[in-house]
Design a protein around this motif. Structure first.
Motif, PDB file in Angstrom:
ATOM      1  N   ARG A  73      -8.827  16.761  -1.285  1.00 20.92           N
ATOM      2  CA  ARG A  73      -6.989  17.309  -1.451  1.00 20.92           C
ATOM      3  C   ARG A  73      -7.791  18.957  -1.406  1.00 20.92           C
ATOM      4  N   ALA A  74      -6.386  18.975  -0.451  1.00 20.44           N
ATOM      5  CA  ALA A  74      -6.691  21.053  -0.336  1.00 20.44           C
ATOM      6  C   ALA A  74      -5.688  21.644  -1.056  1.00 20.44           C
ATOM      7  N   MET A  75      -6.012  22.459  -0.900  1.00 18.17           N
ATOM      8  CA  MET A  75      -5.689  23.232  -2.753  1.00 18.17           C
ATOM      9  C   MET A  75      -4.838  24.152  -1.707  1.00 18.17           C
ATOM     10  N   PRO A  76      -4.046  24.406  -3.194  1.00 24.48           N
ATOM     11  CA  PRO A  76      -2.834  25.161  -2.957  1.00 24.48           C
ATOM     12  C   PRO A  76      -2.502  26.350  -2.676  1.00 24.48           C
ATOM     13  N   GLN A  77      -2.431  26.596  -0.937  1.00 25.81           N
ATOM     14  CA  GLN A  77      -2.814  27.765  -1.141  1.00 25.81           C
ATOM     15  C   GLN A  77      -2.386  29.099  -1.150  1.00 25.81           C
ATOM     16  N   ALA A  78      -0.952  28.944  -1.775  1.00 20.83           N
ATOM     17  CA  ALA A  78      -0.792  30.961  -2.693  1.00 20.83           C
ATOM     18  C   ALA A  78      -1.793  30.373  -3.755  1.00 20.83           C
ATOM     19  N   ALA A  79      -1.227  30.077  -4.849  1.00 24.00           N
ATOM     20  CA  ALA A  79      -1.859  29.716  -6.086  1.00 24.00           C
ATOM     21  C   ALA A  79      -3.421  30.015  -6.265  1.00 24.00           C
ATOM     22  N   VAL A  80      -4.056  29.571  -5.057  1.00 22.09           N
ATOM     23  CA  VAL A  80      -5.181  30.268  -5.331  1.00 22.09           C
ATOM     24  C   VAL A  80      -5.938  30.960  -4.085  1.00 22.09           C
ATOM     25  N   ALA A  81      -5.181  31.991  -3.655  1.00 19.99           N
ATOM     26  CA  ALA A  81      -5.768  32.709  -3.130  1.00 19.99           C
ATOM     27  C   ALA A  81      -5.223  34.508  -4.209  1.00 19.99           C
ATOM     28  N   GLU A  82      -4.037  34.010  -4.673  1.00 25.20           N
ATOM     29  CA  GLU A  82      -4.191  35.099  -6.417  1.00 25.20           C
ATOM     30  C   GLU A  82      -5.693  34.952  -7.327  1.00 25.20           C
ATOM     31  N   TYR A  83      -6.116  33.620  -6.757  1.00 25.67           N
ATOM     32  CA  TYR A  83      -7.178  33.935  -7.821  1.00 25.67           C
ATOM     33  C   TYR A  83      -8.583  34.495  -7.091  1.00 25.67           C
ATOM     34  N   VAL A  84      -8.995  33.999  -6.078  1.00 26.86           N
ATOM     35  CA  VAL A  84      -9.993  33.969  -5.760  1.00 26.86           C
ATOM     36  C   VAL A  84     -10.047  35.753  -5.220  1.00 26.86           C
ATOM     37  N   THR A  85     -10.654  35.817  -5.897  1.00 27.79           N
ATOM     38  CA  THR A  85     -10.934  37.379  -6.141  1.00 27.79           C
ATOM     39  C   THR A  85     -11.734  38.486  -6.048  1.00 27.79           C
ATOM     40  N   ASP A  86     -12.430  37.557  -5.413  1.00 29.38           N
ATOM     41  CA  ASP A  86     -14.240  38.351  -4.850  1.00 29.38           C
ATOM     42  C   ASP A  86     -14.509  37.451  -4.198  1.00 29.38           C
ATOM     43  N   ALA A  87     -14.414  37.229  -3.132  1.00 32.47           N
ATOM     44  CA  ALA A  87     -14.910  36.160  -1.698  1.00 32.47           C
ATOM     45  C   ALA A  87     -16.606  36.121  -1.784  1.00 32.47           C
ATOM     46  N   ALA A  88     -17.016  37.914  -1.928  1.00 30.04           N
ATOM     47  CA  ALA A  88     -18.038  37.486  -1.441  1.00 30.04           C
ATOM     48  C   ALA A  88     -19.184  37.116  -2.355  1.00 30.04           C
ATOM     49  N   THR A  89     -19.229  37.253  -4.484  1.00 31.16           N
ATOM     50  CA  THR A  89     -19.502  36.635  -4.498  1.00 31.16           C
ATOM     51  C   THR A  89     -19.744  35.122  -5.009  1.00 31.16           C
ATOM     52  N   GLN A  90     -17.893  34.873  -4.726  1.00 32.61           N
ATOM     53  CA  GLN A  90     -17.840  33.519  -5.463  1.00 32.61           C
ATOM     54  C   GLN A  90     -18.211  32.319  -4.047  1.00 32.61           C
ATOM     55  N   PRO A  91     -20.016  31.852  -4.544  1.00 30.66           N
ATOM     56  CA  PRO A  91     -20.694  30.799  -3.115  1.00 30.66           C
ATOM     57  C   PRO A  91     -19.357  29.303  -3.085  1.00 30.66           C
ATOM     58  N   ALA A  92     -19.719  29.567  -1.719  1.00 32.22           N
ATOM     59  CA  ALA A  92     -19.584  28.170  -1.285  1.00 32.22           C
ATOM     60  C   ALA A  92     -20.359  26.721  -1.831  1.00 32.22           C
ATOM     61  N   PHE A  93     -19.445  25.884  -1.836  1.00 29.86           N
ATOM     62  CA  PHE A  93     -19.961  25.066  -2.270  1.00 29.86           C
ATOM     63  C   PHE A  93     -20.397  23.472  -1.748  1.00 29.86           C
ATOM     64  N   HIS A  94     -21.248  22.339  -1.999  1.00 30.49           N
ATOM     65  CA  HIS A  94     -21.514  21.107  -0.845  1.00 30.49           C
ATOM     66  C   HIS A  94     -21.933  20.288  -2.601  1.00 30.49           C
ATOM     67  N   VAL A  95     -21.235  19.669  -2.529  1.00 28.80           N
ATOM     68  CA  VAL A  95     -21.745  17.938  -3.607  1.00 28.80           C
ATOM     69  C   VAL A  95     -22.144  16.746  -2.237  1.00 28.80           C
ATOM     70  N   TRP A  96     -23.360  16.541  -2.852  1.00 25.91           N
ATOM     71  CA  TRP A  96     -23.348  15.206  -2.319  1.00 25.91           C
ATOM     72  C   TRP A  96     -23.847  14.353  -3.091  1.00 25.91           C
ATOM     73  N   THR A  97     -23.091  13.081  -3.364  1.00 29.38           N
ATOM     74  CA  THR A  97     -22.890  12.218  -4.383  1.00 29.38           C
ATOM     75  C   THR A  97     -23.468  11.049  -3.831  1.00 29.38           C
ATOM     76  N   LEU A  98     -24.014  10.147  -3.943  1.00 28.41           N
ATOM     77  CA  LEU A  98     -25.234   9.150  -4.127  1.00 28.41           C
ATOM     78  C   LEU A  98     -24.817   7.827  -5.094  1.00 28.41           C
ATOM     79  N   GLY A  99     -24.520   6.762  -5.080  1.00 26.03           N
ATOM     80  CA  GLY A  99     -24.573   5.754  -5.864  1.00 26.03           C
ATOM     81  C   GLY A  99     -22.785   5.365  -6.177  1.00 26.03           C
ATOM     82  N   CYS A 100     -22.926   4.787  -7.208  1.00 25.04           N
ATOM     83  CA  CYS A 100     -21.784   4.066  -7.712  1.00 25.04           C
ATOM     84  C   CYS A 100     -20.708   5.206  -8.194  1.00 25.04           C
ATOM     85  N   GLN A 101     -19.379   4.469  -8.219  1.00 26.87           N
ATOM     86  CA  GLN A 101     -17.679   5.146  -8.427  1.00 26.87           C
ATOM     87  C   GLN A 101     -17.812   5.720  -9.014  1.00 26.87           C
TER      88      GLN A 101
END
Ligand code: SAM
Ligand code: SF4
Length: 539
Positions: free
Chosen positions: A26-54
């Protein structure tokens, strides 16, 4: 935006009504998030790789939600991520090998991106194998057992969106990893907080996973789950109902209650006067002390009773998985029959059609007991669809015992069977039994079973042809030039696409329609049946 100025403010609310059925996270509500993303240079971009069950998929939604709430962004691909979280499966050796096999590629990626950090969690990380993890997974910086997953953000030094920080170095992560005590019994509570604070990044806008019980108390001798996920811990009844209410208010159409064995839900909760009339009741196996405690039947009834402001069922479709036959009570069968939202489908793993093999597996029921349950289910819920899990080539399984499993498949008439060859798991009781069915023979039995089931399943699928059935449209999928089970599909027509969804009996159905139907209920007239899917036209 200066993060410190925001200190004390609530975390961004990510768990808002989604755009229906995009299929993507789901897309993040951009207005709210923009307010909180404080230092893009130090916040990592993540990827979750999921295997297995529900359960893993649900856990990954919670971890992704925690990372988004901490101000991280989701990377478009694993290769573009600063942080890779691998949510592993250990049910069979092949599942573990999928991750082991990626270690070289991850190590090369680290050379190209020195800041990259890799976290391994899920069932491959167990208290008993900690000494060997570093050797087996050399590209991993931080190992978290499933019960430690709620600590992900804190252990990475990304405590919150208001106090962002760069990922720690590999040595730092390892040190933190060793110092944290087990938190298994806090899992039910951490889920409630994650939901309450909107820290669950659900993968779908129409269907939601809802964990109700963690861990497993069963004694299946082949299974690693009790070792990786610990003992059963039920979430409080009101927390589960609140989460379902919240999902209904957000417009979710289908909710699946999750647990390794949802049927034993509630036996570990404190007695509650609301359930004073409830007695411990088990048809098979041990007697759990349910006196005065909620059970899954009470839970289904409470969720079924939720209504929207205009009186419609808040959750039109309710499912639950997985059910151990041991704990399937008449109360549960009655709730399934009487609650309109509970779908006419049950996944009831049988594992084998031989009593001797079931005994060695520690399953605690006999074939006759299982068949009696099936009869009770079919009497109470006519037309119910049944699916199952089977293991072939378990220790000491003879040809006659394997044939008994094939006979069971013919007798029950499952709509789908998930079968696998036995894979010994280190530390489980079965690992001490001789794994004496040779790999080639396991493969032969697996193929024979799948061939048989393909025919049996197809016959059951054909019974749908000519009938109308309601599906919840889940995805748009590309047209196929040739199919496994019939003629090539025609082009769907101008402005139309091939849509896929499931009916209440969990049959997969394809239909041509407008892409904006994703997330809606539509009625389909079935005109073609393949072994794994039905096809039809919009009514
Ligand atoms: N809790 C569920 C139940 O009651 O059966 C199943 C959960 S388990 C994650 C899913 C399936 O994996 C099992 O039903 C079983 O068929 C299969 N499985 C578990 N351990 C296995 C092993 N060692 N080798 C092959 N299959 C296995
Ligand atoms: Fe594993 Fe048996 Fe528990 Fe299912 S019920 S998770 S198969 S131990």
């Amino acid at each position: 935006m200066d993060g410190h100025r925001l200190s004390g403010r609530a975390l961004p609310v990510l768990d808002l009504p989604p755009a229906a059925g995009t299929g993507a996270r789901r897309a993040m509500p951009q207005a709210a998030v923009a307010e909180y993303v404080t230092d893009a240079a130090t916040q990592p971009a993540f990827h979750v790789w999921t295997l297995g069950c529900q359960m893993n998929r649900s856990d990954s939604e919670e971890m992704a939600g925690a990372l988004l709430a901490a101000g991280c962004a989701e990377a478009p691909a694993l290769e573009a991520a600063d942080l890779v979280v691998i949510n592993s499966c250990a049910i069979r050796e092949a599942a573990e090998q999928k991750v082991v096999g990626r270690m070289g590629a991850l190590a090369r990626l680290r050379e190209a991106r020195p800041g990259l950090r890799v976290v391994l969690t899920g069932c491959a990380v167990r208290a008993a194998n900690q000494a060997t993890l570093r050797r087996r997974y050399p590209a991993v910086d931080l190992f978290l057992r499933p019960d430690e997953e709620p600590e992900l953000v804190a252990r990475l030094g990304l405590a919150s969106a208001t106090t962002p920080g760069a990922l720690g170095g590999a040595a730092g992560l390892a040190r933190i990893g060793r110092s944290v005590a087990a938190t298994a019994d806090r899992l039910p509570g951490t889920r409630a907080a994650a939901v309450g604070e909107g820290r669950v990044a659900r993968g779908s806008g129409t269907q939601a996973w809802l964990p109700i019980i963690y861990g497993c108390d069963k004694t299946c001798t082949y299974c690693i789950v009790p070792f990786s996920r610990g003992p059963e811990r039920s979430r409080p009844f009101d927390d589960v109902v609140d989460e379902a209410r919240h999902l209904g208010a957000q417009g979710y159409r289908e909710v699946t209650l999750l647990g390794q064995n949802v049927n034993s839900y509630g036996h570990d909760l404190p007695p509650d006067p609301r359930f004073a009339a409830l007695r411990g009741e088990r048809q098979l196996g041990r007697r759990l002390d349910l006196a005065g405690r909620p059970d899954i039947a009470a839970l289904l009834r409470a969720i079924d009773a939720l209504r929207t402001a205009d009186g419609r069922p808040a959750i039109p479709r309710l499912r639950f998985i997985t059910s151990h036959p041991w704990d399937l009570t008449d109360r549960l069968i009655a709730a399934m029959a009487e609650c309109p939202s509970v779908c006419e489908h049950l996944h009831l793993p049988v594992q084998s059609g031989s009593d001797a093999v079931l005994r060695r597996m520690g399953r605690q029921y006999s074939v006759a007991g299982y068949l009696e349950l099936v009869a009770r289910l079919r009497a109470a819920i006519p037309g119910i669809s049944l699916t199952t899990d089977v293991i072939v080539g378990f220790c000491g399984e003879t040809e006659a015992q394997f044939q008994a499993t094939l006979d069971l498949l013919r007798t029950v008439g499952y709509d789908q069977v998930y079968a696998a060859a036995f894979s010994p798991r280190p530390g489980t009781p079965a690992a001490r039994l001789p794994d004496d069915v040779p790999p080639g023979e396991k493969h032969r039995r697996l193929t024979a079973l799948l061939d048989l089931q393909e025919g049996l399943g197809l016959a059951r699928q054909r019974a749908w042809v000519g009938r109308s059935t309601e599906i919840l449209v889940e995805t748009v999928r590309p047209a196929r030039t040739h199919t496994h089970d019939g003629p090539a599909e025609a082009a769907p027509g101008e402005g139309m696409a091939w849509l896929s969804g499931r009916n209440r009996h969990n049959r997969l159905v394809h239909v041509a329609g407008a892409p904006d139907l994703v997330g809606s209920f539509v009625t389909v007239v079935v005109d073609h049946a393949g072994p794994y899917a039905l096809r039809g036209r919009l009514a």
